[in-house]
Design an enzyme around this catalytic site. Structure first.
Site, PDB file in Angstrom:
ATOM      1  N   LYS A  96     -25.160 -10.853  -0.380  1.00  0.00           N
ATOM      2  CA  LYS A  96     -25.797 -11.876   0.461  1.00  0.00           C
ATOM      3  C   LYS A  96     -25.546 -11.621   1.939  1.00  0.00           C
ATOM      4  O   LYS A  96     -24.455 -11.209   2.327  1.00  0.00           O
ATOM      5  CB  LYS A  96     -25.215 -13.253   0.125  1.00  0.00           C
ATOM      6  CG  LYS A  96     -25.597 -13.777  -1.255  1.00  0.00           C
ATOM      7  CD  LYS A  96     -24.982 -15.150  -1.461  1.00  0.00           C
ATOM      8  CE  LYS A  96     -25.059 -15.594  -2.911  1.00  0.00           C
ATOM      9  NZ  LYS A  96     -26.401 -15.967  -3.343  1.00  0.00           N
ATOM     10  N   GLY A 250     -24.333 -18.407 -10.795  1.00  0.00           N
ATOM     11  CA  GLY A 250     -23.302 -18.209  -9.785  1.00  0.00           C
ATOM     12  C   GLY A 250     -21.970 -18.688 -10.288  1.00  0.00           C
ATOM     13  O   GLY A 250     -21.316 -18.062 -11.127  1.00  0.00           O
TER      14      GLY A 250
END
Lengths: 307, 187
Positions: A96, A250
């Site tokens: 990310k 996640g």
């Protein structure tokens, strides 16, 4: 009827959409379909994820639930940690960067990441502009709450979309809301007359050509995954039945009692998302699920970052 | 004609679209009960071979599929599908179905930045578009296998009897000739 297809803008748009690198990047997302992408913070977790059947891993320093708990500014992970995960597994590795932080994206490209997630989970670096993703060779996945956000990200060069959901909560309600909203909007566009698309594109704040693509094809021009709050095999199958082409998980895995078993069960539930009998078996004895927080109890809505 | 497509993970929908366009019926293989239907050929699609190999075993489809390939069922494996078919994987301890006598290297062109598109000759067909996504290539084939295509000296497609293994993704390009050839093999 004469379409806008003759214009210079459309030709440039086609050039971009048919740009070889962009096509290859969209195609990598196609290979991930029907799979589960798991957040991992260490090479050991990455191996557990790979062995459990993850089709890719997302390397990050802290999983969203811990980012949420710790507060403060959250940034791109240490490249050394990401490289450790790249070495540990043979499946694609994603990482990310902050919304708008194109230098973090350049760094991730320099270490040959397979996919960059320009993510609302991290603190945004720019509250107006997203990254010009067309300038990069590596692919980008971006979060979206609705069709307008999805198409704006695609116009900026994203080659894969995921729902934003509400990361780190273990609460699937927002992912459900975003998936239903996006697919509802797609169904409406499909039913529109062609002469209504100009106004629709204006309302969505997207180029006419992207609205026309959705009208003609009844889907986004890229793969669309579900993300945010998925914690159980049933959650994953729910998102698949709502039209997701795959699932990001996640905090749901490594915040649970038995990560390896839960991960493997979620993978199988995504493959056989319509087989309730099998999902019932897969849901047995998984140990404790992540505790989770209801959306009314949280102060920071990450999904409101980056529109 | 009915073709089964392994649909545990990956780009199976693209193969199904292509087969339907060519007039074949398709079934998706997601669990063992799906194997009870009759079919004339099998496609192992692209995706992640680690995931597909694991799910083949855990969903109990591994042995029945392996048996049917050994008994002569026509099979086409693309990218991850080639890895599932290969008898040996040089950079991975796993062997999956292991029915195609070739040695492959996984992720042989590197990470996503190494993915590419080209046009090359394919045996018996001519020049075809080839899309390689984090692709393997074939390092070596045994005498019983026939090389169907090469890109820059590397073997990217091979056939042995009823089995074809291809390192690239014919399902992603407009050209239908590889699928047409496979359908001819099936019936």
């Amino acid at each position: 009827m004469q379409r806008i297809y003759e214009t210079e803008y459309y030709r440039r748009y086609c050039d971009k959409m048919s740009d070889e690198r962009y096509v290859l990047n969209k195609q990598l997302a196609q290979m991930l379909k029907g799979g589960v992408i798991m957040d991992v913070t260490t090479p050991e977790q990455a191996k557990i994820a790979e062995e459990a059947g993850a089709c890719a891993v997302m390397a990050l320093e802290r999983i969203p639930a811990d980012i949420r708990a710790a507060g403060g500014v959250s940034r791109m992970s240490d490249p050394k940690m990401i490289k450790g995960i790249q070495e540990a597994v043979s499946i694609p590795v994603m990482a990310k960067c902050r919304i708008g932080h194109f230098v973090e994206a350049q760094i991730l490209e320099a270490i040959e990441i397979d996919y960059i997630d320009e993510s609302e989970v991290l603190s945004p670096a720019d509250d107006v502009y997203h990254i010009d993703k067309r300038k990069f060779k590596v692919p980008f996945v971006c979060g979206a709450k609705d069709l307008g956000e999805a198409l704006r990200r695609i116009n900026e060069g994203a080659s894969m979309i995921r729902t934003k959901g509400e990361p780190g909560t273990g609460d699937v309600v927002q992912a459900v809301r975003h998936m239903r909203k996006m697919n509802g909007e797609i169904a409406k566009i499909t039913a529109m007359r062609e002469d209504e698309l100009f106004e629709k594109a204006k309302q969505l704040a997207v180029p006419y050509e992207l609205a026309a693509y959705v009208h003609d094809n009844g889907r986004l021009p890229v793969v669309n995954f579900a993300a945010g709050g998925v914690a159980t095999p049933a959650d994953a199958a729910l998102m698949m039945q709502l039209g997701a082409e795959g699932v990001f998980v996640g905090s749901g895995i490594f915040k649970s009692g038995n990560p390896a078993k839960r991960a493997a069960s979620i993978v199988k539930a995504v493959t056989n998302y319509q087989d309730a009998k099998l999902i019932a078996e897969l849901s047995e004895d998984l140990g404790e699920a992540m505790v989770g927080i209801n959306e009314q109890e949280i102060e920071l809505l990450m999904a409101e970052r980056g529109k | 004609m009915k073709i089964a497509v392994l649909a545990v993970q990956g780009a199976f929908a693209e193969h199904i679209d292509k087969l339907k366009k060519l007039g074949a019926d398709c079934i998706e293989l997601r669990q063992i009960s799906d194997l009870e239907q009759d079919f004339d050929g099998l496609i192992l699609p692209g995706g992640e071979s680690t995931v597909q190999g694991k799910l083949l075993r855990e969903l109990h489809m591994f042995e029945p599929i392996q048996d049917r390939i050994r008994q002569g069922l026509p099979v086409l494996g693309t990218c991850a599908g080639l890895i599932l078919l290969a008898q040996e994987i040089s950079n991975d301890g796993n062997v999956y179905l292991g029915t195609l006598p070739v040695r492959v290297q996984r992720n042989a062109y590197g990470r996503q930045l190494g993915s590419f598109h080209c046009e090359q000759e394919f045996e018996g067909i001519g020049s075809v578009p080839m899309t390689f996504i984090r692709a393997p290539y074939i390092e070596a084939v045994t005498a019983s296998a026939e090389i169907l295509a090469r890109v820059e000296d590397r073997i990217v497609a091979a056939r042995c009897g009823n089995q074809i293994g291809i390192a690239f993704h014919p399902e992603l390009d407009e050209d239908d000739r590889i699928h047409e050839m496979f359908l001819k093999m099936c019936g």
